[in-house]
Enzyme design. Structure first.
Site, PDB file in Angstrom:
ATOM      1  N   SER A 138       0.838  -1.198   0.000  1.00 34.36           N
ATOM      2  CA  SER A 138       0.000   0.000   0.000  1.00 34.36           C
ATOM      3  C   SER A 138       0.873   1.247   0.000  1.00 34.36           C
ATOM      4  O   SER A 138       2.008   1.225   0.497  1.00 34.36           O
ATOM      5  CB  SER A 138      -0.897   0.014   1.250  1.00 34.36           C
ATOM      6  OG  SER A 138      -1.515   1.270   1.436  1.00 34.36           O
ATOM      7  N   TYR A 152      -2.123  -1.161  10.300  1.00 31.42           N
ATOM      8  CA  TYR A 152      -2.277  -1.591   8.905  1.00 31.42           C
ATOM      9  C   TYR A 152      -1.097  -1.131   8.054  1.00 31.42           C
ATOM     10  O   TYR A 152      -0.517  -1.914   7.284  1.00 31.42           O
ATOM     11  CB  TYR A 152      -3.587  -1.037   8.354  1.00 31.42           C
ATOM     12  CG  TYR A 152      -3.801  -1.277   6.885  1.00 31.42           C
ATOM     13  CD1 TYR A 152      -4.241  -2.508   6.417  1.00 31.42           C
ATOM     14  CD2 TYR A 152      -3.569  -0.265   5.952  1.00 31.42           C
ATOM     15  CE1 TYR A 152      -4.439  -2.734   5.061  1.00 31.42           C
ATOM     16  CE2 TYR A 152      -3.773  -0.477   4.598  1.00 31.42           C
ATOM     17  CZ  TYR A 152      -4.209  -1.710   4.155  1.00 31.42           C
ATOM     18  OH  TYR A 152      -4.402  -1.927   2.813  1.00 31.42           O
TER      19      TYR A 152
END
Length: 247
Positions: A138, A152
Site C-alpha cells: 500500500s 495496517y
C-alpha cells in the site's frame, strides 16, 4: 499485432478476490487465458461472475486456512505458477491508545503473517513451475497512512520489505517476487474507512486529479506475472497511485 504475455494456461491463485483490486486482478488473469483460483472469505462476490474461475473460501487470518487454500488451488490445477497475495484489511481505525495485543495480532495475522504462510505453502509448487509471487502492499507502507491506520500501514511495510527479502532469497530458484502498491483506490475499503470529504481532499492532491479504480491496478499484475514482459524484474514495489506518491 497482439502482445503475447506468456500467461496462457498458467495457474494463478488470487487471494481476496471477491471485490475491488483482487477481483480486478482475477478478471485480468482470466482474460489473459490463465486458470484462476479466486479466494474469498465467504461470499465470492464479483469473482462468481468470472467464467471458469475456481472459488476457494477461507479465513486467511488463520494460518491453517491459508495453507489449506493454497493446497486446494494447487490440487485444482495440478500445480501453481503465480501466487497473488492480495487479501488484507485495516479492520478498523485503531489509535495508539487502543493498540492492545489482540488488535496487533488481528491486523498482522491477516495482512502480514498470511503472506508469509501463503508464500511458504506455495514454495514447492512455485519452484517446480519457476513461477512468481506478486504481493499487494500500500502507499501507506511509505507514508504511514492517516491517523488510526498505524498497524495496517506497518503491516503493509512488512509486506514491502518481505517482498524484497524473498526476491533475493528465491532468485537462485528461479522465482521472481514483486509487489503492487496501490494508492487511494475507490473501493469499498475507502467507503468504510474514509469520509467523502477526506477522499475529495485526497483527490485534489493527486496529479491525475482522480482517485484510482480497481482496474487501474490490473495491468500491473499482468506485467509482473508475465515472464516475457517482466522476466528480469524482481524485488520491485510498483506504485500505482496517479502521482500521489513519487518515491
Amino acid at each position: 499485432m497482439a502482445i503475447d504475455l506468456g500467461l496462457e494456461g498458467r495457474s494463478v491463485l488470487v487471494t481476496g478476490a471477491n471485490r475491488g483490486i483482487g477481483a480486478a486482478a482475477a478478471r485480468a488473469f482470466a482474460a489473459a487465458g490463465c486458470r484462476v483460483a479466486a479466494h474469498c472469505h465467504s461470499d465470492p462476490g464479483e469473482a462468481a461472475a468470472i467464467e471458469g474461475v475456481a472459488i476457494l473460501r477461507g479465513d486467511l487470518a488463520d494460518m491453517a486456512e491459508v495453507r489449506r487454500v493454497v493446497a486446494e488451488a494447487e490440487a485444482a490445477f495440478g500445480g501453481l505458477d503465480v501466487l497473488v497475495n492480495n487479501a488484507g484489511h485495516m479492520l478498523g481505525r485503531i489509535p495508539l491508545a487502543e493498540m492492545d495485543d489482540a488488535a496487533v495480532d488481528r491486523v498482522f495475522d491477516l495482512n502480514a503473517r498470511s503472506v508469509v504462510a501463503a508464500c511458504r505453502a506455495a514454495l514447492p509448487a512455485l519452484v517446480a513451475s519457476q513461477g512468481c509471487i506478486v504481493n499487494v502492499t500500500s502507499i501507506s507502507a511509505r507514508s504511514g497512512g492517516s491517523p488510526g491506520s498505524g498497524l495496517y500501514s506497518s503491516a503493509k511495510a512488512f509486506v514491502s520489505t518481505f517482498t524484497r527479502a524473498l526476491a533475493t532469497e528465491l532468485a537462485p530458484q528461479g522465482i521472481r517476487v514483486n509487489a503492487v502498491s496501490p494508492g487511494t483506490i475507490a473501493t469499498r475499503f475507502h467507503e468504510v474507512y474514509s469520509s467523502p470529504e477526506k477522499l475529495e481532499a485526497t483527490r485534489r492532491r493527486i496529479p491525475l486529479q482522480r482517485l484510482g479504480a480497481a482496474e487501474d491496478c490490473a495491468g500491473t499484475f499482468l506485467y509482473l506475472a508475465s515472464p516475457r514482459l517482466a522476466g528480469y524484474v524482481t524485488g520491485q514495489i510498483i506504485e500505482v497511485n496517479g502521482g500521489q506518491l513519487m518515491p
